[in-house]
Design an enzyme around this catalytic site. Sequence first.
Site: not given
Ligand SMILES: Nc1ncnc2c1ncn2[C@@H]1O[C@H](COP(=O)(O)OP(=O)(O)OP(=O)(O)O)[C@@H](O)[C@H]1O
Length: 443
Positions: A10-11, A13, A15-17, A31, A121
């Site tokens: 997952g990505r 804005s 971070a990448t997961v 993350k 959010d």
């Molecule tokens: N614990 C997890 N298990 C599986 N996939 C996850 C997990 N946490 C996050 N993801 C995947 O990663 C994506 C990005 O995570 P997250 O929303 O925490 O990142 P962010 O950079 O904070 O996002 P935003 O753009 O909402 O600020 C999620 O939409 C999801 O697809």
Amino acid sequence: MEWTRGPIIGRGSSATVSLATNSSGMLFAVKSTEQSCLQREYSLISQLNSPFLVKCLGFDIAYEQNKEVYNMFMEYVQGGTLSDLIKKQGGSLDESTIKLYAQQILQGLDYLHSIGIVHCDVKGQNILICENGNIKIADLGCAKLMTYEKNSGFSGTPAFMAPEVARGEEQGFAADIWAFGCTIIEMATGSVPWSEIKDPVSALYRIGYSGDLPQVPNNLSNDAREFLGKCLMKCPNERWTAKQLLQHPFLQSVESNSWKIEELKRDSPTSILDQGFWNSFEVMESSSLESTNTVDSAADRIRQLIGNEGISCSLMPNWVEEEDWVTVRCNDTEENSIISEQNCEMINDFGELLDTETSVSIIFSEDEFVASLNLEALFVDCINYEIINLFHTVSSSINLIISPEIVGDVFVSEFNDSEMKRLKLFRPIVYSLSHLMLLLFPY
Ligand SMILES: Nc1ncnc2c1ncn2[C@@H]1O[C@H](COP(=O)(O)OP(=O)(O)OP(=O)(O)O)[C@@H](O)[C@H]1O
């Protein structure tokens, strides 16, 4: 501990997961970002305990290609996001599924709100689907503590913003309920509200000032429409709370959706063998930092933290008695500062070096905060205390109890609205950094 980063799942804005695994083959999500604000998210998420919120497993800072990378470990939630599921289901979910997810999201929100946290959010992208078909709320990157950060700014995703947020007035619990209402619309239609407006600024203007409400999907039952209406009240004070919504007739006949589980499993890796390329690198393990609320003293708590399997007794520091412990607090404003000359003198008696430029204050109190010291920079974080203390802690300062005997080169993360600083408080006294790490992370 050695862990291995797997493919990106997952990505966002910021971070990448990625998927990750440790030496015992356990799969988890990590993350990662180069931005230190992930520490703030960690400090919030690591305190939470609800089946409807993603569980945090630990945190570290690693070095990759000469850059500091912040990593937050979480349970891996296999079924992807709610938004993905809606797409997979052809663009909308049936009402019984909407009902089930609505109930669970509300339970997660009710929990967060009951401990004073606004998620800020809520949206389909931040709701994850578990293997058992239940949901978990993820991404507390925008979350804030109402007690201390009420006026700390506005964040979130424009299409899900409540009118009062769009106008820049306030973002409280009621704003989460509005966003939750928008998520119901997403589940029912496959589109976010206001999707007809392409430019976010125009969308915000319309949300905040036009008096218009998002269109209520006409495929919903009367009960569901009435329920949605309670979430999308323009005035935040009139909007129902999560607790009230959980009592709404719409949610009184929720069925389980076990039929979906097999479908979800087909797309999700369940073992490392499902994955291709894995990069390996060394980091410290944080999962030994389990919460224990039953021990009495700060010294006991830290003993508990480090006293896990594998640690040799000879490596244990010789803990001083409770009165020798020092609670350290850093404050970001002069106003809040509780520094006193007397306290400075006392800390200097221990032989530490204080940088007076950093508005660091030292207090002596009975508060039972515990520090977790972590990796390279040894940022200090708080774990293992009752939630009431979390508010006290995360607002503008980090409190920790440190024995002069174990202090390494400690940095304290200072929380304020958006950024964190590291403040150097002490010089090493007894133990070297590596020794300290060994004590805390016996792997
Ligand atoms: N614990 C997890 N298990 C599986 N996939 C996850 C997990 N946490 C996050 N993801 C995947 O990663 C994506 C990005 O995570 P997250 O929303 O925490 O990142 P962010 O950079 O904070 O996002 P935003 O753009 O909402 O600020 C999620 O939409 C999801 O697809």
